[in-house]
Design a protein around this motif. Structure first.
Motif, PDB file in Angstrom:
ATOM      1  N   PHE A 177      43.908  38.341  44.261  1.00  0.00           N
ATOM      2  CA  PHE A 177      44.119  37.558  42.967  1.00  0.00           C
ATOM      3  C   PHE A 177      44.793  38.701  42.032  1.00  0.00           C
ATOM      4  CE2 PHE A 177      40.226  36.081  44.823  1.00  0.00           C
ATOM      5  CZ  PHE A 177      40.122  34.776  44.612  1.00  0.00           C
ATOM      6  N   VAL A 178      45.999  37.992  41.797  1.00  0.00           N
ATOM      7  CA  VAL A 178      46.882  39.126  40.687  1.00  0.00           C
ATOM      8  C   VAL A 178      47.642  38.253  39.587  1.00  0.00           C
ATOM      9  CG1 VAL A 178      49.131  40.408  40.660  1.00  0.00           C
ATOM     10  CG2 VAL A 178      47.909  40.056  42.837  1.00  0.00           C
ATOM     11  N   ASN A 179      47.535  38.995  38.432  1.00  0.00           N
ATOM     12  CA  ASN A 179      48.101  38.452  37.308  1.00  0.00           C
ATOM     13  C   ASN A 179      48.706  39.362  36.680  1.00  0.00           C
ATOM     14  OD1 ASN A 179      47.735  37.659  34.256  1.00  0.00           O
ATOM     15  ND2 ASN A 179      46.273  36.036  35.220  1.00  0.00           N
ATOM     16  N   TYR A 180      50.109  38.927  36.385  1.00  0.00           N
ATOM     17  CA  TYR A 180      51.101  39.686  35.620  1.00  0.00           C
ATOM     18  C   TYR A 180      51.196  39.442  34.154  1.00  0.00           C
ATOM     19  CZ  TYR A 180      52.568  40.517  40.661  1.00  0.00           C
ATOM     20  OH  TYR A 180      52.553  41.050  42.009  1.00  0.00           O
ATOM     21  N   ALA A 181      51.512  40.569  33.485  1.00  0.00           N
ATOM     22  CA  ALA A 181      51.409  40.484  32.071  1.00  0.00           C
ATOM     23  C   ALA A 181      52.765  39.292  31.746  1.00  0.00           C
ATOM     24  CB  ALA A 181      51.682  41.396  31.245  1.00  0.00           C
ATOM     25  N   SER A 182      53.675  39.202  32.516  1.00  0.00           N
ATOM     26  CA  SER A 182      54.760  38.247  32.241  1.00  0.00           C
ATOM     27  C   SER A 182      54.448  36.598  32.292  1.00  0.00           C
ATOM     28  CB  SER A 182      56.105  38.825  33.037  1.00  0.00           C
ATOM     29  OG  SER A 182      55.694  38.763  34.309  1.00  0.00           O
ATOM     30  N   GLY A 183      53.494  36.603  33.428  1.00  0.00           N
ATOM     31  CA  GLY A 183      53.262  35.096  33.307  1.00  0.00           C
ATOM     32  C   GLY A 183      51.859  34.696  32.589  1.00  0.00           C
ATOM     33  N   VAL A 231      43.769  42.281  40.930  1.00  0.00           N
ATOM     34  CA  VAL A 231      44.660  43.132  39.952  1.00  0.00           C
ATOM     35  C   VAL A 231      45.315  42.346  38.949  1.00  0.00           C
ATOM     36  CG1 VAL A 231      46.915  44.392  40.347  1.00  0.00           C
ATOM     37  CG2 VAL A 231      45.624  44.118  42.310  1.00  0.00           C
ATOM     38  N   GLY A 232      44.827  42.740  37.924  1.00  0.00           N
ATOM     39  CA  GLY A 232      45.195  42.005  36.714  1.00  0.00           C
ATOM     40  C   GLY A 232      44.495  40.678  36.264  1.00  0.00           C
ATOM     41  N   ARG A 278      48.037  42.378  33.863  1.00  0.00           N
ATOM     42  CA  ARG A 278      47.024  42.509  32.821  1.00  0.00           C
ATOM     43  C   ARG A 278      46.013  43.550  33.393  1.00  0.00           C
ATOM     44  NH1 ARG A 278      49.380  37.445  32.011  1.00  0.00           N
ATOM     45  NH2 ARG A 278      50.059  37.067  29.992  1.00  0.00           N
ATOM     46  N   THR A 279      44.847  43.704  32.399  1.00  0.00           N
ATOM     47  CA  THR A 279      43.663  44.527  32.758  1.00  0.00           C
ATOM     48  C   THR A 279      42.562  43.494  33.180  1.00  0.00           C
ATOM     49  OG1 THR A 279      44.229  46.457  31.181  1.00  0.00           O
ATOM     50  CG2 THR A 279      41.879  46.085  31.863  1.00  0.00           C
ATOM     51  N   PRO A 280      42.154  43.589  34.423  1.00  0.00           N
ATOM     52  CA  PRO A 280      41.182  42.743  34.898  1.00  0.00           C
ATOM     53  C   PRO A 280      39.606  43.183  34.069  1.00  0.00           C
ATOM     54  CG  PRO A 280      41.379  44.327  36.451  1.00  0.00           C
ATOM     55  CD  PRO A 280      42.688  44.563  35.303  1.00  0.00           C
ATOM     56  N   THR A 281      39.008  42.084  33.966  1.00  0.00           N
ATOM     57  CA  THR A 281      37.616  42.256  33.367  1.00  0.00           C
ATOM     58  C   THR A 281      36.858  41.129  33.797  1.00  0.00           C
ATOM     59  OG1 THR A 281      36.304  43.007  31.248  1.00  0.00           O
ATOM     60  CG2 THR A 281      37.672  41.337  31.199  1.00  0.00           C
ATOM     61  N   ASP A 282      35.451  41.349  33.631  1.00  0.00           N
ATOM     62  CA  ASP A 282      34.424  40.320  34.276  1.00  0.00           C
ATOM     63  C   ASP A 282      34.840  40.008  35.580  1.00  0.00           C
ATOM     64  OD1 ASP A 282      32.462  38.423  34.047  1.00  0.00           O
ATOM     65  OD2 ASP A 282      33.741  36.786  33.610  1.00  0.00           O
ATOM     66  N   VAL A 283      34.636  41.127  36.480  1.00  0.00           N
ATOM     67  CA  VAL A 283      34.969  40.821  37.941  1.00  0.00           C
ATOM     68  C   VAL A 283      33.624  41.255  38.569  1.00  0.00           C
ATOM     69  CG1 VAL A 283      36.463  41.747  39.905  1.00  0.00           C
ATOM     70  CG2 VAL A 283      37.375  41.289  37.718  1.00  0.00           C
TER      71      VAL A 283
END
Length: 462
Positions: free
Chosen positions: A215-221, A245-246, A276-281
């Motif tokens: 699971f990945v989350n880029y700040a640009s998206g 990640v993110g 991004r910074t992941p949280t609530d994981v």
């Protein structure tokens, strides 16, 4: 000729096809009046050339809600990426591949299928292979991709080989993948990129060149969140087992990770990838065996569980055995560890750095490094921790090491060593710290337990 629903079922289409859905996902019937159409009626056949099947797939499925059934057999498909990729736009129907049916792509360095846009597409039995298996990674050349789709449902897929990821979802809303097998990819097995509330259940990945499930989350998206992965099996990943990640709001539950080059379970912000910074994981009910060892010449010094530069992360009911380095390694995060057991670690059982840590019912057993070491944390609070046969090759002989944490609040630490000559017999507290060690239970015989406490933390020894 169109095939009605009863005939389709007789052909082997899964029962209750129109209403089958993953738990928590609303069922959706096919569009009224639409029956199942054999692939041959749409010009797609095992006897066609790869170019003909490609053209027919695009023509039949693009901007369509058709329900198509593929009888058994190999369907050659031209997937060359020049002058353009094989793209199916706005598919909203159902694609059913019966047992023994598969798409066979001719170019092993290019993408296979791309589904771009569309709402409510449902794919059953999607099976892919390459005429010649990919042998090297080619970035961004995934086998099957879904781009900006909504409520896509994939069940019982089998992906064998890819120059990059096996199944790839980008900017999708509520994609669901269940009962799916992915093997021999050069990058990730199953990858969700900046997706909203993706779901994965009963996923098996084997021999992936990168993460098993990611699971990945880029700040640009888009700042999408959420995710649930359950009943996951990852074997022989050349990177991580399951990674977050993110992406925030992700739960990974009931996972078995067996032999990875990277960390077994991983949650992090990665500046190099601008995430991004992941949280609530949350990682729950997982077993990691040989996480972070060498796989195909890669890896060798990673940990069973790794949390780095994240927000709030909880790890519960997780066991780690024989990792490449530490059992659990945490830095610059806010973590809760509950019912976590680590064993046979080359490094520390638990290595906690520059974080805020809430711990209870932890076990470190048979560690070459320190059983539990916590350094430079804002707070370390523990209920019960058990440190058994620790520091087997560590010169400090520390079962428990607390160094320069702002505050330490301990309840009970069981220090036990059943070896003929104990190796982990020191409880150490060093640097400026406030708080207490709680009750230290001495179950070490030879030599006797030593409490080395320059920090002056309060404790009761029994």
């Amino acid at each position: 000729m169109a095939v009605d629903r009863r005939t389709a079922l007789l052909l082997g289409v899964p029962a209750a096809l129109a209403t089958l859905a993953a738990p928590g996902v609303a069922s959706a019937d096919p569009p009224p009046g639409t029956g199942f159409v054999p692939a041959t009626d749409l010009g797609i056949a095992t006897t066609n050339s790869a170019a003909t099947n490609r053209a027919s797939l695009v023509a039949a499925l693009s901007n369509s809600a058709v329900c198509v059934v593929f009888p058994p057999g190999d369907y050659p498909v031209d997937n060359t990426n020049s002058p353009s990729y094989l793209v199916i736009s706005n598919f909203a129907g159902e694609l059913v591949m019966l047992p023994g049916a598969r798409f066979v792509f001719g170019t092993n360095t290019a993408k296979g299928l791309i589904f771009d846009g569309g709402t409510g597409a449902r794919l059953y039995g999607l099976t892919t292979a390459f005429a010649t298996a990919p042998t090297g990674r080619v970035n961004a050349e995934e086998c099957v991709s879904f781009l900006s789709t909504t409520d896509t449902y994939v069940e019982n897929a089998a992906i064998d080989g890819s120059a990059a990821a096996g199944l790839f979802f980008q900017h999708c809303v509520r994609p669901t993948v269940v009962r799916t097998r992915i093997a021999n990819t050069m990058a990730d097995g199953l990858h969700f990129k900046n997706c909203q509330d993706p779901r994965a259940d009963q996923i098996t990945t084997t021999d992936t060149g990168d993460d098993g499930v990611a699971f990945v989350n880029y700040a640009s998206g888009p700042a999408n969140t959420g995710g649930l992965a359950t009943n996951i099996s990852v074997t022989r990943s050349k990177s991580r087992g399951v990674s977050v990640v993110g992406q925030s709001g992700v739960t990974v539950r009931d996972a078995r990770i067996d032999t990875t080059a990277g960390h077994g379970l991983y949650c992090a912000f990665e500046s190099s990838w601008s995430t991004r910074t992941p949280t609530d994981v949350c990682f729950e009910r997982a077993r990691v065996v040989a996480g972070g060892v060498v796989v195909g010449g890669a890896g060798g010094s990673s940990s069973g569980v790794r949390v780095s530069s994240a927000g709030t992360v909880s790890v519960a009911a997780v066991t780690v055995d024989a990792p490449g380095q530490h059992g659990v390694f945490v830095s610059q995060s806010t973590v809760t560890l509950t019912d976590v057991a680590v064993s046979n670690t080359p490094g520390s059982g638990f290595n906690l750095q520059t974080s805020t840590c809430t711990l209870d019912r932890l076990l470190a057993d048979g560690t070459n490094g320190i059983g539990l070491t916590a350094t430079g944390n804002a707070r370390v609070e523990y209920g019960t921790i058990t440190l058994r046969n620790t520091a087997k090759t560590h010169a400090t002989h520390r079962a428990l090491n607390l160094d320069s944490n702002t505050r330490v609040f301990g309840q009970r630490a069981w220090i036990t060593d059943t070896q003929t000559t104990a190796t982990g017999y020191v409880v150490g507290a060093y640097g400026t710290q406030q708080g207490n060690l709680g009750t230290v239970v001495d179950l070490v015989n030879t030599p006797d337990l030593l409490i080395d406490n320059p920090s002056g933390l309060g404790y009761v020894r029994v």
